[in-house]
Motif scaffolding. Structure first.
Motif, short mmCIF file in Angstrom:
data_model
loop_
_atom_site.label_atom_id
_atom_site.label_comp_id
_atom_site.label_asym_id
_atom_site.label_seq_id
_atom_site.Cartn_x
_atom_site.Cartn_y
_atom_site.Cartn_z
N PRO A 72 -43.49 -5.86 49.54
CA PRO A 72 -44.36 -6.89 48.98
C PRO A 72 -45.40 -7.31 50.01
O PRO A 72 -45.06 -7.60 51.16
N THR A 76 -47.48 -12.71 48.94
CA THR A 76 -47.01 -12.52 47.56
C THR A 76 -46.48 -13.85 47.02
O THR A 76 -45.61 -14.47 47.64
N VAL A 96 -42.13 -4.96 44.74
CA VAL A 96 -42.65 -5.84 43.70
C VAL A 96 -42.29 -5.29 42.32
O VAL A 96 -42.24 -4.08 42.10
N SER A 103 -48.29 -11.32 36.95
CA SER A 103 -47.94 -10.43 38.05
C SER A 103 -48.84 -9.20 38.07
O SER A 103 -49.26 -8.73 39.14
#
Length: 297
Positions: A72, A76, A96, A103
């Protein structure tokens, strides 16, 4: 000042919307974000959901710095889901997940290609689909990939398996096959066997090894992306090319008719009309009733 927008209750900072990312078409970052939000999201999210993502980032366009990342990225948001994906060099690693539109848009704002595993987070290394990446070695091109794809379709059908095609968004073609959950190592072994059979059946056209000296004028039948650690460009992702090419689902009629080097090039601007006409051509991948079983499993 960085614009702030709200997507399904999540606040996103969207940056550099006027930056040209695709020089051949003048496509800006704002237009890229519009593609994902307005065109691709509905059909793309089901192909991403629950699949840990890797990103090829190209924040300054395809001619700028490009780098691949699995972790990530720094910053994030805490509302972006992640999944543990241990690696030999990092047993605490995670990746992720794009579980929803916020998202997806957060990741798209980073300027990325979306790449997925062939398995879901709740069943690591247990694949629910098989993939062949057909990669042409010049002077071969996508037309040669289509010939190999047609052979593979018939061979897979002989084992009771259904194949669906999409452009790689680069030079080649991907074939995807829905499976009942199967260990990734078994899928890789089966795909390798078919790649060898393709090489034997099409000796002047197909090759199963990556060795550069073997590939001019032939199609590399890459079976290795079925390995649990590997990822493949996701359906509907834009690619880091000079034009905004899409890894786009295509019909078997289009594959059968493919005869020109520039055939099966699908740009972001083409997708709305294609979706109106065809819907999601890869929707069968989500249908458990169409999932096949590998011989011997």
């Amino acid at each position: 000042m960085t614009p702030i927008t709200e997507v399904e209750g999540r606040r996103l900072s969207l940056s550099n919307l006027d930056k040209v990312l695709y020089p051949d078409t003048g496509t800006t970052k704002g237009e890229v974000l519009h593609y994902y939000a307005a065109v691709a999201a509905e059909v793309m999210l089901p192909h991403l959901r629950d699949r840990p993502l890797s990103f090829l980032r190209y924040p300054d366009g395809p001619e700028g710095l490009r780098f691949f990342t699995k972790n990530p990225p720094p910053g994030t948001p805490d509302w972006v889901s992640t999944a543990p994906v241990p690696r030999s060099d990092d047993p605490d690693a995670s990746q992720v997940l794009a579980q929803d539109l916020p998202s997806l848009m957060w990741a798209a704002n980073l300027v990325v290609e979306f790449h997925t595993h062939q398995w879901r987070q709740d069943s690591p290394a247990v694949a629910d689909r098989l993939v062949f990446d057909l990669d042409p070695g010049p002077p071969a091109g996508v037309a040669e990939c289509c010939r190999v794809a047609l052979w593979l379709r018939e061979r897979l059908a002989g084992d009771g398996l259904s194949a669906y095609g999409k452009t790689s968004g680069s030079k080649g073609l991907h074939l995807l096959v829905p499976l009942k959950p199967t260990p990734s190592e078994n899928v890789t072994a089966y795909a390798r066997r078919l790649a060898l059979e393709a090489q034997d059946a099409l000796p002047g056209l197909a090759v199963h090894r990556m060795t550069r000296s073997l590939r001019p004028g032939k199609v590399f039948v890459d079976f290795s992306q079925n390995a649990a650690a590997k990822t493949t460009a996701a359906p509907y992702t834009l690619r880091a090319r000079s034009s905004p090419t899409v890894s786009a689902p295509v019909t078997w009629d289009e594959i059968e008719a493919c005869g020109a080097p520039d055939a099966l090039v699908v740009l972001a601007g083409d997708m709305a009309a294609r979706l109106d006409r065809y819907g999601d051509l890869l929707a069968p991948l989500h249908d458990s009733g169409r999932a096949g079983t590998l011989p011997g499993d």
